[in-house]
Design a protein around this motif. Structure first.
Motif, PDB file in Angstrom:
ATOM      1  N   LEU A  15      -4.070   5.905   0.099  1.00  0.00           N
ATOM      2  CA  LEU A  15      -3.829   6.314  -1.283  1.00  0.00           C
ATOM      3  C   LEU A  15      -4.984   5.910  -2.187  1.00  0.00           C
ATOM      4  CD1 LEU A  15      -0.082   5.299  -1.764  1.00  0.00           C
ATOM      5  CD2 LEU A  15      -0.968   7.608  -1.569  1.00  0.00           C
ATOM      6  N   GLY A  16      -5.898   5.094  -1.665  1.00  0.00           N
ATOM      7  CA  GLY A  16      -7.015   4.633  -2.483  1.00  0.00           C
ATOM      8  C   GLY A  16      -6.607   3.528  -3.428  1.00  0.00           C
ATOM      9  N   LEU A  17      -5.527   2.821  -3.123  1.00  0.00           N
ATOM     10  CA  LEU A  17      -5.051   1.777  -4.031  1.00  0.00           C
ATOM     11  C   LEU A  17      -5.895   0.514  -3.950  1.00  0.00           C
ATOM     12  CD1 LEU A  17      -1.177   2.056  -3.600  1.00  0.00           C
ATOM     13  CD2 LEU A  17      -2.543   2.727  -5.564  1.00  0.00           C
ATOM     14  N   ASN A  18      -6.725   0.405  -2.897  1.00  0.00           N
ATOM     15  CA  ASN A  18      -7.511  -0.814  -2.745  1.00  0.00           C
ATOM     16  C   ASN A  18      -8.848  -0.746  -3.469  1.00  0.00           C
ATOM     17  OD1 ASN A  18      -5.614  -2.159  -1.291  1.00  0.00           O
ATOM     18  ND2 ASN A  18      -6.361  -1.433   0.694  1.00  0.00           N
ATOM     19  N   ASP A  19      -9.178   0.452  -3.989  1.00  0.00           N
ATOM     20  CA  ASP A  19     -10.459   0.598  -4.680  1.00  0.00           C
ATOM     21  C   ASP A  19     -10.427  -0.138  -6.014  1.00  0.00           C
ATOM     22  OD1 ASP A  19     -11.293   2.115  -2.619  1.00  0.00           O
ATOM     23  OD2 ASP A  19     -10.761   4.025  -3.551  1.00  0.00           O
TER      24      ASP A  19
END
Lengths: 329, 288
Positions: free
Chosen positions: A55-59
């Motif tokens: 989901l790209g939540l770690n960016d």
């Protein structure tokens, strides 16, 4: 006038940009992990971590924010975590329901509330006025969720006149529309009454009376036009708020509108839907505000004069000065 | 000089109080609100049962002399819970408005007093929040902060800031242009002193009116938050939470939903009456 409208539309861009930043930041600091919410408590930590990556939540914050902005420019508001549908599509599906409801409620509230307010103002300090203002204030003071639930008990369960939940036909709109409408009637009535009272006391009304105008014509012809100005603003604001979904009412009557979408999304940590919803609501509210302002200028000549560009004013000014000078001479 | 000022202040207060007392409905509002306030003050003495006193054998009991409003699903006395909950609801209303008034009012006063760039910056920020309906803004803030009493008050307070900022700004701007401000500046008063000692007292009328109605609005917003499951949560006896906690039993025991709502309504009704009365009493135009 067109210049003014275009100026306002351009001004919308930074406002909406700030709205996205505000909401994005708020959701960023919101506790609770969306990946965990979607996968449930049984999912392993690795699976959750992998999903977060997907989901790209770690960016980092700014990376995510700019990715979101770029998406918006391409008409992509993201994908709902729960339904896996594009957020834009979900909003487009739910907006007509909310729009119809908002329109219905606003018309209902205005058609009943404004005449009541006028009558109340004309009969000031009579029994009718006391009754209307007191009942009006009671309705303004009612929590909409309570009124809605009481409607369900009375008209849905006891009398069985109307269905109480869902959205399958016109009869389903009756109870929610009345719930929100009653509050609308009450506030419209109060506004009309106080603004009417102020106008009735003014000198030009006394002049009209003095020259023998009939009371009916004084009210409809002279007083109403001026008294309705603040009411128009209020109607616009109420319509704008209702377009954002009658949050509580939609929840109670299980109406699949924007309001219910928003409450569900906030409760489920469905961030893309919250972001998209807020952005759309901010956009819709701003457009309604703009329409009200333009409308206002058309009704009120005093305001219209302000929108005449400075160039024209300057061109007119010397002429007027000359004319005045001529008259004086 | 000092005594002279005191006498003048008192007479102004008396004048307003006199005009307020002439409005029957405003007095009715004041009486209702005083009763609610007394109820909150002496809550532990009025409530027969404790806040969490369960009596499972007596769950969902109908209204009776023993339980005037009936009991809820775990047999807690609704009347006692409403009485004890009045403390929470009134507290939430007052604190939320205090937050909104402190933050919004200060920013509004600064914007109105300094004007120019500062004004532009502050008001453009409030334009942004103005684009989002208050309810949705409060919902998002509530979600961001998490549930609980304090967070709910904070969310409701922050969300209603723009209204207070606008109002204070407008009245500061009109007071600023008057001569006594110039006189104070000529005497060498600092900006802070001018705002607090000279301008603010002249803006009190609209602020008082907005606060009395604002407390009503804040109680309503907080109850709405609890109702949709974001604010104060059901075990607490806050009125909105009481109502939403018993929502499932609305068909069998409507009284569980009716009474908490009735008390919310009474509180808001009385505060609105007081606000209406104060506005009329403080309005110089109404002076005869």
């Amino acid at each position: 006038m067109y210049k003014y409208i275009i100026k306002r539309l351009i001004y919308l861009i930074p406002v909406l940009l700030c709205v996205t930043l505000l909401i994005f930041t708020m959701l960023y600091i919101t506790p609770g992990d969306p990946a965990r919410m979607i996968l449930g408590n049984d999912a392993s930590d690795e699976a959750v971590e992998q999903y977060r990556e997907e989901l790209g939540l770690n960016d980092p914050f700014w990376t995510r924010y700019f990715r979101y902005l770029v998406g918006i420019l391409h008409g992509d508001l993201g994908t709902s975590y729960t339904t896996k549908m594009p957020v834009a599509k979900e909003i487009a599906e739910r907006f007509p329901t909310t729009f119809v409801m908002a329109l219905l409620v606003t018309i209902f509230g205005t058609l009943v509330g404004v005449p009541l307010g006028i009558i109340s103002a004309i009969k000031q300090n009579h029994a009718v006025d006391y009754l209307a203002t007191t009942v009006g204030l009671i309705f303004v003071s009612m929590p909409s969720f309570w009124l809605g639930l009481m409607m369900i008990v009375l008209f849905g369960v006891k009398l069985k006149w109307f269905p109480t939940s869902g959205w399958y036909g016109p009869q389903y709109a009756v109870l929610p529309a009345v719930t929100v409408g009653l509050t609308g009637i009450a506030s419209r009535m109060r506004m009309t009454r106080s603004s009417m009272l102020e106008v009735i006391r003014s000198d030009y009304i006394r002049t009209a009376r003095a020259k023998g105008q009939t009371e009916f014509k004084i009210i409809t012809g002279h007083a109403l036009q001026n008294a309705l100005l603040p009411v128009v603003t209020q109607i616009g604001m109420a319509f704008g708020t209702n377009m954002g979904g009658m949050i509580i009412t939609e929840q109670i009557f299980a109406i699949p509108g924007l309001g219910k979408m928003m409450t569900d999304a906030v409760n489920q940590r469905n961030h893309p839907v919250v972001q998209g919803g807020v952005l759309w609501i901010a956009f819709a509210t701003s457009i309604v505000n703009l329409i009200v302002d333009v409308l206002y200028a058309y009704i009120d000549p005093r305001l219209k004069a302000q929108y005449v560009s400075n160039k024209k004013k300057k061109a007119q000014a010397p002429k007027e000065a000359k004319a005045e000078g001529g008259a004086a001479a | 000089m000092e005594t002279n000022q005191k006498v003048k202040k008192k007479s102004r207060f008396r004048e307003v109080a006199h005009r307020f007392a002439q409005r029957k409905m405003a007095v009715v509002g004041l009486v209702i609100f005083a009763c609610l306030l007394l109820m909150a003050l002496f809550a532990p003495m009025i409530a027969k049962y404790g806040e969490d006193e369960q009596d499972l054998a007596n769950a969902l009991a109908p209204m009776s002399a023993e339980h005037p409003f009936g009991t809820d699903v775990v047999g807690r006395d609704l009347f006692s819970r409403i009485v004890l909950g009045s403390r929470v609801s009134l507290f939430v209303g007052v604190i939320s408005v205090s937050i909104a008034l402190t933050v919004g009012g200060t920013l509004g006063a600064i914007a109105g007093f300094y004007g120019g760039k500062v004004d532009n910056l502050i008001m453009r920020f409030f334009d942004v929040t103005h684009a989002v309906p208050t309810m949705i803004l409060a919902m998002c803030i509530c979600a961001a902060l998490g549930q609980g009493l304090f967070n709910t008050m904070l969310a409701v307070g922050i969300a209603s800031c723009p209204g207070y900022a606008r109002m204070v700004r407008a009245s500061v701007m009109s007071a600023k242009a008057q001569e006594f401000v110039e006189a104070a500046r000529a005497n060498g008063a600092s900006d802070g002193r001018i705002i607090l000692r000279h301008i603010l007292p002249n803006c009190l009328a609209p602020i008082i009116v907005q606060v009395s109605m604002g407390v009503a609005g804040a109680i309503l917003s907080a109850a709405s938050m609890s109702f949709i499951g974001l604010g104060i949560q059901p075990p607490a006896a806050e009125w909105g939470a009481l109502l939403s906690g018993s929502r499932a039993f609305i068909f069998n025991r409507p009284n569980l939903v009716f009474f908490p709502g009735l008390f919310i309504m009474l509180t808001i009704f009385s505060l609105n009456l007081i606000g209406d009365g104060l506005r009329d009493a403080l309005d110089p135009k109404m002076k005869r």
